[in-house]
Design an enzyme around this catalytic site. Structure first.
Site, PDB file in Angstrom:
ATOM      1  N   ARG A 121      50.061 117.009  47.409  1.00  0.00           N
ATOM      2  CA  ARG A 121      49.473 115.756  47.483  1.00  0.00           C
ATOM      3  C   ARG A 121      49.685 115.190  46.147  1.00  0.00           C
ATOM      4  O   ARG A 121      48.806 114.713  45.628  1.00  0.00           O
ATOM      5  CB  ARG A 121      47.728 115.958  47.752  1.00  0.00           C
ATOM      6  CG  ARG A 121      47.627 116.490  48.962  1.00  0.00           C
ATOM      7  CD  ARG A 121      46.271 116.580  49.666  1.00  0.00           C
ATOM      8  NE  ARG A 121      45.795 115.452  50.130  1.00  0.00           N
ATOM      9  CZ  ARG A 121      44.572 115.515  51.186  1.00  0.00           C
ATOM     10  NH1 ARG A 121      43.734 116.218  50.698  1.00  0.00           N
ATOM     11  NH2 ARG A 121      44.299 114.485  51.612  1.00  0.00           N
ATOM     12  N   GLN A 126      52.844 110.715  49.353  1.00  0.00           N
ATOM     13  CA  GLN A 126      51.585 110.316  49.781  1.00  0.00           C
ATOM     14  C   GLN A 126      51.928 109.577  51.310  1.00  0.00           C
ATOM     15  O   GLN A 126      51.158 109.617  52.205  1.00  0.00           O
ATOM     16  CB  GLN A 126      51.150 109.179  49.031  1.00  0.00           C
ATOM     17  CG  GLN A 126      50.022 109.388  48.164  1.00  0.00           C
ATOM     18  CD  GLN A 126      49.358 108.228  47.258  1.00  0.00           C
ATOM     19  OE1 GLN A 126      49.679 107.143  47.564  1.00  0.00           O
ATOM     20  NE2 GLN A 126      48.529 108.589  46.193  1.00  0.00           N
ATOM     21  N   ASP A 129      51.635 112.243  53.853  1.00  0.00           N
ATOM     22  CA  ASP A 129      50.251 113.358  53.863  1.00  0.00           C
ATOM     23  C   ASP A 129      49.455 113.031  54.977  1.00  0.00           C
ATOM     24  O   ASP A 129      48.727 112.084  55.198  1.00  0.00           O
ATOM     25  CB  ASP A 129      49.525 112.521  52.554  1.00  0.00           C
ATOM     26  CG  ASP A 129      48.347 113.489  52.274  1.00  0.00           C
ATOM     27  OD1 ASP A 129      47.736 114.308  53.206  1.00  0.00           O
ATOM     28  OD2 ASP A 129      47.717 113.452  51.220  1.00  0.00           O
ATOM     29  N   SER A 132      45.650 113.118  55.094  1.00  0.00           N
ATOM     30  CA  SER A 132      44.943 111.998  54.696  1.00  0.00           C
ATOM     31  C   SER A 132      45.115 111.006  55.957  1.00  0.00           C
ATOM     32  O   SER A 132      43.910 110.323  56.166  1.00  0.00           O
ATOM     33  CB  SER A 132      45.739 111.224  53.557  1.00  0.00           C
ATOM     34  OG  SER A 132      45.367 111.935  52.238  1.00  0.00           O
ATOM     35  N   TYR A 225      40.483 118.197  43.324  1.00  0.00           N
ATOM     36  CA  TYR A 225      39.608 118.669  44.537  1.00  0.00           C
ATOM     37  C   TYR A 225      38.354 119.191  43.885  1.00  0.00           C
ATOM     38  O   TYR A 225      38.226 119.298  42.570  1.00  0.00           O
ATOM     39  CB  TYR A 225      40.246 120.020  45.251  1.00  0.00           C
ATOM     40  CG  TYR A 225      41.231 119.313  46.243  1.00  0.00           C
ATOM     41  CD1 TYR A 225      41.007 118.782  47.304  1.00  0.00           C
ATOM     42  CD2 TYR A 225      42.646 119.459  45.752  1.00  0.00           C
ATOM     43  CE1 TYR A 225      42.098 118.461  48.212  1.00  0.00           C
ATOM     44  CE2 TYR A 225      43.669 119.378  46.602  1.00  0.00           C
ATOM     45  CZ  TYR A 225      43.269 118.717  48.020  1.00  0.00           C
ATOM     46  OH  TYR A 225      44.391 118.175  48.741  1.00  0.00           O
TER      47      TYR A 225
HETATM   48  P1  NAD Z   1      38.548 117.039  51.166  1.00  0.00           P
HETATM   49  O1  NAD Z   1      38.632 116.848  52.561  1.00  0.00           O
HETATM   50  O2  NAD Z   1      39.013 118.526  50.885  1.00  0.00           O
HETATM   51  O3  NAD Z   1      37.024 117.082  50.616  1.00  0.00           O
HETATM   52  C1  NAD Z   1      36.058 115.976  51.040  1.00  0.00           C
HETATM   53  C2  NAD Z   1      35.176 115.554  50.057  1.00  0.00           C
HETATM   54  O4  NAD Z   1      34.083 116.491  49.845  1.00  0.00           O
HETATM   55  C3  NAD Z   1      35.899 115.718  48.655  1.00  0.00           C
HETATM   56  O5  NAD Z   1      35.775 114.325  48.030  1.00  0.00           O
HETATM   57  C4  NAD Z   1      35.223 116.645  47.782  1.00  0.00           C
HETATM   58  O6  NAD Z   1      35.037 116.212  46.407  1.00  0.00           O
HETATM   59  C5  NAD Z   1      33.889 116.492  48.486  1.00  0.00           C
HETATM   60  N1  NAD Z   1      32.905 117.792  48.012  1.00  0.00           N
HETATM   61  C6  NAD Z   1      33.253 118.929  48.196  1.00  0.00           C
HETATM   62  N2  NAD Z   1      32.128 119.702  47.828  1.00  0.00           N
HETATM   63  C7  NAD Z   1      31.157 118.934  47.927  1.00  0.00           C
HETATM   64  C8  NAD Z   1      29.681 118.951  47.479  1.00  0.00           C
HETATM   65  N3  NAD Z   1      29.074 120.150  47.303  1.00  0.00           N
HETATM   66  N4  NAD Z   1      28.923 117.855  47.577  1.00  0.00           N
HETATM   67  C9  NAD Z   1      29.488 116.763  47.776  1.00  0.00           C
HETATM   68  N5  NAD Z   1      30.733 116.418  47.877  1.00  0.00           N
HETATM   69  C10 NAD Z   1      31.476 117.629  48.087  1.00  0.00           C
HETATM   70  O7  NAD Z   1      39.023 116.118  50.314  1.00  0.00           O
HETATM   71  P2  NAD Z   1      40.290 115.027  50.589  1.00  0.00           P
HETATM   72  O8  NAD Z   1      39.678 113.985  51.365  1.00  0.00           O
HETATM   73  O9  NAD Z   1      41.341 115.939  51.346  1.00  0.00           O
HETATM   74  O10 NAD Z   1      40.905 114.658  49.203  1.00  0.00           O
HETATM   75  C11 NAD Z   1      40.366 115.299  47.845  1.00  0.00           C
HETATM   76  C12 NAD Z   1      41.038 114.828  46.602  1.00  0.00           C
HETATM   77  O11 NAD Z   1      42.614 114.558  47.086  1.00  0.00           O
HETATM   78  C13 NAD Z   1      40.720 113.428  46.407  1.00  0.00           C
HETATM   79  O12 NAD Z   1      40.743 113.231  44.909  1.00  0.00           O
HETATM   80  C14 NAD Z   1      41.936 112.538  46.919  1.00  0.00           C
HETATM   81  O13 NAD Z   1      41.861 111.134  46.053  1.00  0.00           O
HETATM   82  C15 NAD Z   1      43.120 113.337  46.760  1.00  0.00           C
HETATM   83  N6  NAD Z   1      44.295 112.989  47.686  1.00  0.00           N
HETATM   84  C16 NAD Z   1      45.227 112.713  46.737  1.00  0.00           C
HETATM   85  C17 NAD Z   1      46.427 112.340  47.507  1.00  0.00           C
HETATM   86  C18 NAD Z   1      47.854 112.049  46.704  1.00  0.00           C
HETATM   87  O14 NAD Z   1      47.686 111.927  45.710  1.00  0.00           O
HETATM   88  N7  NAD Z   1      48.813 112.131  47.507  1.00  0.00           N
HETATM   89  C19 NAD Z   1      46.376 112.359  48.865  1.00  0.00           C
HETATM   90  C20 NAD Z   1      45.047 112.531  49.469  1.00  0.00           C
HETATM   91  C21 NAD Z   1      43.900 112.816  48.782  1.00  0.00           C
END
Ligand code: NAD
Length: 376
Positions: A121, A126, A129, A132, A225
């Site tokens: 990621r 992006q 992805d 996402s 994460y």
């Molecule tokens: P995910 O599906 O793994 O998790 C969903 C959310 O749950 C996350 O925001 C996480 O912080 C939250 N979470 C975990 N435990 C928790 C708890 N106990 N209480 C409350 N919240 C909790 O996450 P995701 O949506 O796949 O994305 C996570 C990260 O990856 C983010 O920082 C996102 O910006 C980043 N990301 C980066 C890229 C990129 O740069 N290409 C693309 C997608 C996502």
């Protein structure tokens, strides 16, 4: 001979998506790739065979037999892998740790496999992805599911029959899915509050017009994460959360930690403290659920609270989810296709890190460790 790219009809139960939509097929054809689509592959996503004008339409057996690269959404069965030519390439979601028998078949047939969920990621990737793109679909739909199951309106309504207060929606986990759920619930006029253990999400939540709940528990892990909470942090989080959740009309939970079961954030006692007619939409149902009462794939009533645990939500928005997934595949495969030939650059970290099996071995370390006990 140009590389033959195959699009099968998905065989997983309930899967309505298709790996390539007609417009993406045209893009591959323009690159000199020979695209072949299994008959009725796009039917469930509402892309009839006639729309795939740039592709050859084939029967199942012929399609598998003539494949150089196969793109798909859900993991193949062992039998489907057995129908592919030895050494063919497969690209799609695998969730390999859950299906060791599929990995064994990939090794045996010496399939070169790339897992969409393993694409790093990083900014450059992006547009590839798929985690996402599909999470965004799920988040959007979760808000609609909450509105649909609720006995209350989302927006404030001023009518001759009186003024109705807007619903309060709380979203736990403000990742890709959570942010889309917030945006959708806001568009429907609800008052939205959200919480995440990553403090970077505060600004993102607020930029969507929602209120960020500061529960005093932060847990940033590796690679942007969340990490798993300690027992003390879990207790503090639940104590702080209970008061807010008691006032929610709809609770949407999306919390996940990569490679771990979904964290359990909403115990039965917290559900019992919720308003009559409140709704929980647990997007983490696939990983076991964020709510203790979630039954994956079911909708249960606990007292007068509805607990909904939907599975494979993107499949319910199959046309747009397929279009987005197809773009992810196009962006992943385009750099590997030169003059109609498949030539992946193994020095590219996107290629190297997303590779699951190659030359009869498991390339991805954590999968190898989970299945064969060897991470080296
Ligand atoms: P995910 O599906 O793994 O998790 C969903 C959310 O749950 C996350 O925001 C996480 O912080 C939250 N979470 C975990 N435990 C928790 C708890 N106990 N209480 C409350 N919240 C909790 O996450 P995701 O949506 O796949 O994305 C996570 C990260 O990856 C983010 O920082 C996102 O910006 C980043 N990301 C980066 C890229 C990129 O740069 N290409 C693309 C997608 C996502």
């Amino acid at each position: 001979m140009p590389v033959r790219l195959s699009v099968p009809r998905e065989s997983a139960s309930g899967e309505r998506r298709v790996a390539l939509d007609p417009s993406t097929v045209s893009r591959f054809s323009q690159m000199g790739v020979s695209v072949q689509v299994e008959k009725s592959a796009g039917d469930a996503a509402r892309f009839p065979d006639g729309a795939y004008g740039d592709a050859q339409l084939l029967d199942t057996a012929e399609l598998y037999r003539q494949t150089d690269i196969m793109v798909r959404v859900a993991p193949p069965t062992v039998e489907e892998i057995g129908s592919l030519p030895e050494g063919a390439t497969l690209v799609g979601f695998f969730h390999a740790h859950r299906t060791p028998e599929v990995v064994a078949a990939l090794k045996e047939r010496r399939i070169l496999s790339f897992a969409m969920e393993l694409i790093p990621r990083i900014s450059r990737a992006q547009s590839m992805d798929a985690l996402s793109s599909q999470a965004a679909v799920a988040g959007y739909k979760a808000a609609l599911m909450g509105a649909d199951l609720s006995c209350r309106f989302f927006p404030m309504l001023t009518t001759a029959a009186g003024t109705i207060r807007p619903s309060k929606v709380i979203v736990i986990g403000a990742g890709v899915a959570g942010l889309q759920a917030i945006a959708t619930a806001r568009r429907l006029g609800a008052m939205v509050e959200a919480y995440d253990v990553r403090s970077a999400t505060k600004e993102q939540v607020e930029s969507l017009g929602a209120k960020f709940l500061d529960l005093g528990v932060k847990a940033e892990g590796e690679g942007g994460y969340a990490r798993e909470l300690t027992e003390d942090e879990k207790r503090r989080q639940q104590e702080a959360l209970a008061g807010f959740i008691a006032k929610a009309d709809v609770l949407i939970t999306t919390a996940a930690i990569p490679g771990r079961p979904a964290p359990q954030l909403v115990p039965a006692a917290m559900v019992e403290g919720m308003k009559a007619g409140a709704v929980i939409v647990d997007l983490a149902a696939e990983g076991g659920g964020n709510c203790e009462l979630t039954r994956p794939g079911e909708t249960v009533e606990h007292g007068s609270v509805i607990v909904h645990g939907p599975l494979n939500i993107p499949s319910q928005v199959a046309l747009h989810a397929s279009e987005m997934y197809a773009k992810n595949l196009l962006n992943f495969l385009t750099p590997t296709l030169k003059d109609g030939e498949f030539a992946p650059d193994w020095d590219d970290e996107v290629i190297a890190k997303s590779c699951l099996t190659r030359d009869g071995g498991i390339v991805h370390g954590p999968t190898r460790e989970a299945i064969e006990g060897d991470a080296s």
